[in-house]
Motif scaffolding. Structure first.
Motif, PDB file in Angstrom:
ATOM      1  N   PHE A  37       0.818  -1.211   0.000  1.00 42.61           N
ATOM      2  CA  PHE A  37       0.000   0.000   0.000  1.00 42.61           C
ATOM      3  C   PHE A  37       0.857   1.269   0.000  1.00 42.61           C
ATOM      4  CE2 PHE A  37      -3.207  -2.912   1.841  1.00 42.61           C
ATOM      5  CZ  PHE A  37      -4.270  -2.608   1.020  1.00 42.61           C
ATOM      6  N   GLY A  38       2.130   1.131   0.317  1.00 39.66           N
ATOM      7  CA  GLY A  38       2.983   2.313   0.447  1.00 39.66           C
ATOM      8  C   GLY A  38       2.675   3.021   1.753  1.00 39.66           C
ATOM      9  N   LYS A  39       2.713   4.346   1.741  1.00 37.23           N
ATOM     10  CA  LYS A  39       2.440   5.136   2.947  1.00 37.23           C
ATOM     11  C   LYS A  39       0.957   5.505   2.967  1.00 37.23           C
ATOM     12  CE  LYS A  39       7.131   6.972   2.955  1.00 37.23           C
ATOM     13  NZ  LYS A  39       7.684   6.161   3.987  1.00 37.23           N
ATOM     14  N   ILE A  40       0.317   5.198   4.094  1.00 38.07           N
ATOM     15  CA  ILE A  40      -1.104   5.497   4.245  1.00 38.07           C
ATOM     16  C   ILE A  40      -1.335   6.274   5.537  1.00 38.07           C
ATOM     17  CG2 ILE A  40      -1.915   3.563   2.844  1.00 38.07           C
ATOM     18  CD1 ILE A  40      -2.439   1.992   5.361  1.00 38.07           C
ATOM     19  N   PRO A  45      -8.879   3.354   6.700  1.00 40.98           N
ATOM     20  CA  PRO A  45      -8.815   1.956   6.259  1.00 40.98           C
ATOM     21  C   PRO A  45      -8.585   1.857   4.746  1.00 40.98           C
ATOM     22  CG  PRO A  45     -10.725   2.323   7.660  1.00 40.98           C
ATOM     23  CD  PRO A  45     -10.153   3.671   7.336  1.00 40.98           C
ATOM     24  N   VAL A  46      -7.872   0.793   4.354  1.00 44.34           N
ATOM     25  CA  VAL A  46      -7.590   0.536   2.941  1.00 44.34           C
ATOM     26  C   VAL A  46      -7.962  -0.915   2.620  1.00 44.34           C
ATOM     27  CG1 VAL A  46      -5.766   2.259   2.694  1.00 44.34           C
ATOM     28  CG2 VAL A  46      -5.184  -0.029   3.508  1.00 44.34           C
ATOM     29  N   THR A  47      -8.237  -1.178   1.345  1.00 41.68           N
ATOM     30  CA  THR A  47      -8.536  -2.537   0.911  1.00 41.68           C
ATOM     31  C   THR A  47      -7.801  -2.827  -0.393  1.00 41.68           C
ATOM     32  OG1 THR A  47     -10.491  -1.894  -0.349  1.00 41.68           O
ATOM     33  CG2 THR A  47     -10.849  -2.560   1.942  1.00 41.68           C
ATOM     34  N   TYR A  48      -7.584  -4.104  -0.631  1.00 35.53           N
ATOM     35  CA  TYR A  48      -6.990  -4.538  -1.893  1.00 35.53           C
ATOM     36  C   TYR A  48      -7.677  -5.839  -2.309  1.00 35.53           C
ATOM     37  CZ  TYR A  48      -3.768  -5.824  -5.542  1.00 35.53           C
ATOM     38  OH  TYR A  48      -3.239  -6.166  -6.764  1.00 35.53           O
ATOM     39  N   ASP A  49      -7.972  -5.958  -3.605  1.00 38.13           N
ATOM     40  CA  ASP A  49      -8.594  -7.162  -4.152  1.00 38.13           C
ATOM     41  C   ASP A  49      -7.540  -8.049  -4.793  1.00 38.13           C
ATOM     42  OD1 ASP A  49     -11.084  -6.253  -3.393  1.00 38.13           O
ATOM     43  OD2 ASP A  49     -11.574  -5.420  -5.363  1.00 38.13           O
ATOM     44  N   PHE A  50      -7.319  -9.211  -4.200  1.00 37.06           N
ATOM     45  CA  PHE A  50      -6.424 -10.210  -4.785  1.00 37.06           C
ATOM     46  C   PHE A  50      -7.257 -11.040  -5.759  1.00 37.06           C
ATOM     47  CE2 PHE A  50      -4.166  -9.272  -0.838  1.00 37.06           C
ATOM     48  CZ  PHE A  50      -2.849  -9.203  -1.267  1.00 37.06           C
ATOM     49  N   GLU A  51      -7.058 -10.822  -7.054  1.00 37.29           N
ATOM     50  CA  GLU A  51      -7.844 -11.523  -8.065  1.00 37.29           C
ATOM     51  C   GLU A  51      -7.231 -12.888  -8.364  1.00 37.29           C
ATOM     52  OE1 GLU A  51      -8.187  -8.861 -11.372  1.00 37.29           O
ATOM     53  OE2 GLU A  51      -9.418  -7.450 -10.225  1.00 37.29           O
ATOM     54  N   PHE A  52      -8.108 -13.876  -8.569  1.00 34.82           N
ATOM     55  CA  PHE A  52      -7.638 -15.215  -8.901  1.00 34.82           C
ATOM     56  C   PHE A  52      -8.516 -15.835  -9.970  1.00 34.82           C
ATOM     57  CE2 PHE A  52     -10.747 -15.992  -5.559  1.00 34.82           C
ATOM     58  CZ  PHE A  52     -11.435 -17.105  -6.006  1.00 34.82           C
ATOM     59  N   THR A  53      -7.988 -16.895 -10.592  1.00 32.78           N
ATOM     60  CA  THR A  53      -8.707 -17.660 -11.597  1.00 32.78           C
ATOM     61  C   THR A  53      -8.665 -19.131 -11.208  1.00 32.78           C
ATOM     62  OG1 THR A  53      -8.048 -16.086 -13.299  1.00 32.78           O
ATOM     63  CG2 THR A  53      -8.830 -18.231 -14.060  1.00 32.78           C
ATOM     64  N   LEU A 118      -1.367 -14.797   1.085  1.00 34.56           N
ATOM     65  CA  LEU A 118      -1.404 -13.487   0.455  1.00 34.56           C
ATOM     66  C   LEU A 118      -0.873 -12.480   1.470  1.00 34.56           C
ATOM     67  CD1 LEU A 118      -5.024 -13.685  -1.015  1.00 34.56           C
ATOM     68  CD2 LEU A 118      -2.876 -14.334  -2.136  1.00 34.56           C
ATOM     69  N   ARG A 119      -0.126 -11.471   1.002  1.00 29.83           N
ATOM     70  CA  ARG A 119       0.470 -10.516   1.943  1.00 29.83           C
ATOM     71  C   ARG A 119       0.143  -9.084   1.554  1.00 29.83           C
ATOM     72  NH1 ARG A 119       5.986 -12.871   4.103  1.00 29.83           N
ATOM     73  NH2 ARG A 119       5.733 -11.033   5.364  1.00 29.83           N
ATOM     74  N   ILE A 120      -0.075  -8.279   2.596  1.00 36.41           N
ATOM     75  CA  ILE A 120      -0.207  -6.836   2.408  1.00 36.41           C
ATOM     76  C   ILE A 120       0.842  -6.167   3.286  1.00 36.41           C
ATOM     77  CG2 ILE A 120      -2.619  -6.776   1.663  1.00 36.41           C
ATOM     78  CD1 ILE A 120      -3.386  -6.076   4.562  1.00 36.41           C
ATOM     79  N   THR A 121       1.471  -5.134   2.743  1.00 37.04           N
ATOM     80  CA  THR A 121       2.509  -4.418   3.465  1.00 37.04           C
ATOM     81  C   THR A 121       2.300  -2.918   3.268  1.00 37.04           C
ATOM     82  OG1 THR A 121       4.018  -4.470   1.577  1.00 37.04           O
ATOM     83  CG2 THR A 121       4.197  -6.272   3.147  1.00 37.04           C
ATOM     84  N   GLY A 122       3.027  -2.154   4.040  1.00 37.13           N
ATOM     85  CA  GLY A 122       2.985  -0.703   3.905  1.00 37.13           C
ATOM     86  C   GLY A 122       3.447  -0.038   5.181  1.00 37.13           C
ATOM     87  N   GLU A 123       3.182   1.257   5.259  1.00 39.52           N
ATOM     88  CA  GLU A 123       3.535   2.017   6.451  1.00 39.52           C
ATOM     89  C   GLU A 123       2.416   2.994   6.768  1.00 39.52           C
ATOM     90  OE1 GLU A 123       7.100   4.815   8.303  1.00 39.52           O
ATOM     91  OE2 GLU A 123       7.149   4.296   6.173  1.00 39.52           O
ATOM     92  N   VAL A 124       1.966   2.956   8.024  1.00 39.65           N
ATOM     93  CA  VAL A 124       0.919   3.859   8.492  1.00 39.65           C
ATOM     94  C   VAL A 124       1.607   5.078   9.108  1.00 39.65           C
ATOM     95  CG1 VAL A 124      -1.039   4.144  10.054  1.00 39.65           C
ATOM     96  CG2 VAL A 124      -0.654   1.939   8.934  1.00 39.65           C
ATOM     97  N   LEU A 125       1.219   6.261   8.621  1.00 39.40           N
ATOM     98  CA  LEU A 125       1.779   7.511   9.130  1.00 39.40           C
ATOM     99  C   LEU A 125       0.726   8.279   9.927  1.00 39.40           C
ATOM    100  CD1 LEU A 125       3.579   8.771   5.881  1.00 39.40           C
ATOM    101  CD2 LEU A 125       4.583   7.486   7.767  1.00 39.40           C
ATOM    102  N   SER A 126       1.171   8.965  10.979  1.00 42.82           N
ATOM    103  CA  SER A 126       0.248   9.828  11.733  1.00 42.82           C
ATOM    104  C   SER A 126      -0.239  10.936  10.796  1.00 42.82           C
ATOM    105  CB  SER A 126       0.961  10.434  12.945  1.00 42.82           C
ATOM    106  OG  SER A 126       1.941  11.367  12.511  1.00 42.82           O
TER     107      SER A 126
END
Length: 143
Positions: A37-40, A45-53, A118-126
């Motif tokens: 997600f980078g810096k948030i 709140p954030v969401t991401y859709d992991f698409e699969f087939t 599945l993994r989500i990463t990022g950094e939460v900033l004040s």
């Protein structure tokens, strides 16, 4: 007779173990398994859709999607996914605490013991840190 029974037993157990060795990656193909997600901003709140087939030869069922902590909320399709069709696992992150994060969602496919990770990463900033971050991005893009 005893040898025949033992041989037959070994064949049956071997066949059973071989049948159970399917991997989830042989049944479902995710377009990506890690999202940054980078810096948030904290509290956003954030969401991401992991698409699969479904790449198997039959419909599959996603039994569950569980997160490594309570700050991550996954949702998954409740109906079987037909052969060749796609769907998504949605990973939500609450961004409550500042700092870097690396969270895992474990996706359990019916008939397979080992889940897909599945993994989500990022950094939460004040709020203040995020405002400074956005300001520095704006300055760089205007040059």
């Amino acid at each position: 007779m005893k040898k025949l029974a033992l041989t037959l037993f070994a064949v049956v157990i071997g066949t059973f173990l071989f049948a159970q060795s399917k991997k989830a990656e042989e049944l479902v193909k995710f377009s990506v398994v890690k999202h940054n997600f980078g810096k948030i901003k904290q509290g956003t709140p954030v969401t991401y859709d992991f698409e699969f087939t479904n790449v198997s030869g039959k419909p599959i069922v996603i039994e569950s999607a569980t997160a490594s902590c309570g700050c991550t909320t996954p949702t998954w399709p409740q109906q079987p996914v037909a052969q060749g069709k796609g769907n998504k696992i949605k990973a939500g992150f609450n961004a409550a605490a500042p700092g870097p994060f690396d969270k895992t969602v474990f996706v359990k496919v019916a008939g397979v013991d080992q889940p897909v990770e599945l993994r989500i990463t990022g950094e939460v900033l004040s709020a203040d840190e995020y405002a400074k971050y956005e300001s520095s991005k704006d300055k760089k893009s205007s040059k």
